[in-house]
Design an enzyme around this catalytic site. Structure first.
Site, PDB file in Angstrom:
ATOM      1  CB  SER A 246      -0.940   0.138   1.333  1.00  0.00           C
ATOM      2  OG  SER A 246      -2.071   0.966   1.180  1.00  0.00           O
ATOM      3  CG  ASP A 333      -6.791  -2.718  -2.564  1.00  0.00           C
ATOM      4  OD1 ASP A 333      -7.320  -2.736  -2.457  1.00  0.00           O
ATOM      5  OD2 ASP A 333      -5.262  -3.193  -2.901  1.00  0.00           O
ATOM      6  CG  HIS A 372      -5.321  -2.138   1.094  1.00  0.00           C
ATOM      7  ND1 HIS A 372      -5.318  -1.726  -0.505  1.00  0.00           N
ATOM      8  CD2 HIS A 372      -5.100  -1.890   2.445  1.00  0.00           C
ATOM      9  CE1 HIS A 372      -4.631  -0.855   0.252  1.00  0.00           C
ATOM     10  NE2 HIS A 372      -3.664  -0.829   1.182  1.00  0.00           N
TER      11      HIS A 372
END
Length: 398
Positions: A246, A333, A372
């Site tokens: 991320s 995601d 995610h």
């Protein structure tokens, strides 16, 4: 004369009697009429009272509706005013955007002692503290390969540092925003990687967890560089891989770009749920959905980010990175859209800087539900890593 007047008198008397009789009849008729009118008034009064009560009830209901509408309108105006005020507040105070990008003040899970990784089920992990710069201290976890967990019991920091020189590859893990190095999904990934025979070194950037300092893109990148150099000084010739997740992918590409520019690249770069750059990610983030079509969105929300020195330009960094690249991204995601990971791959794959190295994109179908941060659950992950990292050396041109 008498004969003439007598009939008149009699007639007068008859008329008087007749008048008296008619007067009594009229009085009786009048009494009857008065009684009828009184009854009608009483009847009218009885029927008027329900109408009056009904009218009063309707008036009260209308009053309540007006009061409710007034309150509702007041609330709507307040919400609208707040909605309009936020963009101006963000523009005038760009530090707000930095806080929302980093979310370092969100510490989840709460009430854990980062000095004791064993409390999180990491019974073969040591906690360190390093000092990248003056007034900056960062907390570090070093998890050794799980096959050594018995030997690690009761060992001190020196033993763990010496273990880096063993014949096992090392993964430097750079986490995303919010939380700490003790986040649940992060701990589960450490366990998976440790079970595959890797050392895992991770840390909290300055301002996160128990690390001291003020967050910034430059500072986060420098912290990562310091930890990488610390690892290389102790790992000998063992491979060192960099894994970013991320927001950590932005730190990872910043770091690897600097390493490649100084000609000390890592053995491979792994990006989990990456984005192209922070502007595109901010525009695609679910938090921005209510303002995405607001007039001047870029000027209000995106320009303050870059003016604060926050870019995390993964797309630009790809042009300056020369090492094997693996991108992992789940189709479902909700935080970093899948199309941004695919777009980054399409930028990197044809880049001249990667012409001698393997570049691979692994999508995870939305039916798997990895979203995610749950790619670590994939039973295919060990195979993917073995196949990719086994080919992490430069490919020779024929």
């Amino acid at each position: 004369m008498r004969k003439r007047t007598e009939p008149v008198t009699l007639e007068h008397e008859r008329c008087a009697a007749s008048g008296s009789s008619s007067s009594g009849s009229a009085a009786a008729a009048l009494d009857a009429d008065c009684s009828l009118k009184q009854n009608l008034r009483l009847a009218g009064k009885g029927t008027a009272e329900p109408h009056s009560a009904s009218d009063a009830g309707m008036k009260r209901a209308l009053g309540r509706r007006k009061s409710l509408w007034f309150r509702l309108r007041k609330i709507l105006l307040c919400v609208l005013g707040f909605y309009i005020a936020i963009p101006f507040l963000v523009k005038l105070c760009p530090g707000i955007q930095a806080k929302l990008i980093f979310l370092n003040f969100v510490r989840v899970p709460y009430f854990i002692d980062l000095k004791k990784p064993q409390d999180q089920g990491l019974n073969h992990t040591c906690n360190y503290y390093l000092q990248p710069e003056d007034d900056v201290t960062i907390g570090v976890w070093h998890t050794i390969p799980s096959v050594w967990w018995k030997n690690a019991q009761g060992k001190d920091q020196m033993w763990y540092e010496d273990a880096l020189a063993s014949n096992h590859a090392i993964i430097l893990y750079l986490h995303g925003n919010a939380g700490t190095r003790g986040g649940d999904h992060r701990v589960e990934l450490y366990k998976v990687l440790s079970s595959l025979g890797y050392h895992v070194v991770t840390f909290d950037y300055r301002g996160w967890g128990d690390s001291v300092g003020t967050p910034s893109e430059r500072g986060m990148t420098y912290d990562a560089l310091h930890v990488f150099d610390w690892i290389k000084a102790r790992s000998g010739d063992n491979p060192v891989y960099i894994w970013g997740h991320s927001l950590g992918t932005g730190v990872a590409t910043n770091l690897v770009r600097r390493l490649c520019e100084r000609e000390t690249p890592p053995d491979a770069l792994i990006l989990e749920s990456p984005f192209t750059n922070i502007r595109e990610e901010a525009k695609s983030h679910p938090f921005s959905v209510i303002y995405r079509y607001f007039p001047g969105f870029d000027w209000f929300f995106l320009d303050p980010i870059t003016s604060s020195g926050i870019k995390f330009a993964n797309d630009e960094n790809m042009k300056h990175i020369s090492c094997p690249l693996l991108i992992l991204h789940a189709e479902d995601d909700p935080v970093v859209p899948f199309h941004l990971g695919r777009k980054l791959y399409n930028i990197a794959a044809p880049s001249r800087s990667f012409r001698d190295f393997k570049v691979q994109f692994i999508p995870f179908h939305s039916d798997l539900g990895y979203r995610h941060k749950y790619i670590y659950k994939s039973p295919e992950l060990p195979r993917i890593l073995r196949e990719f990292l086994g080919k992490s050396e430069p490919e020779r041109q024929h």
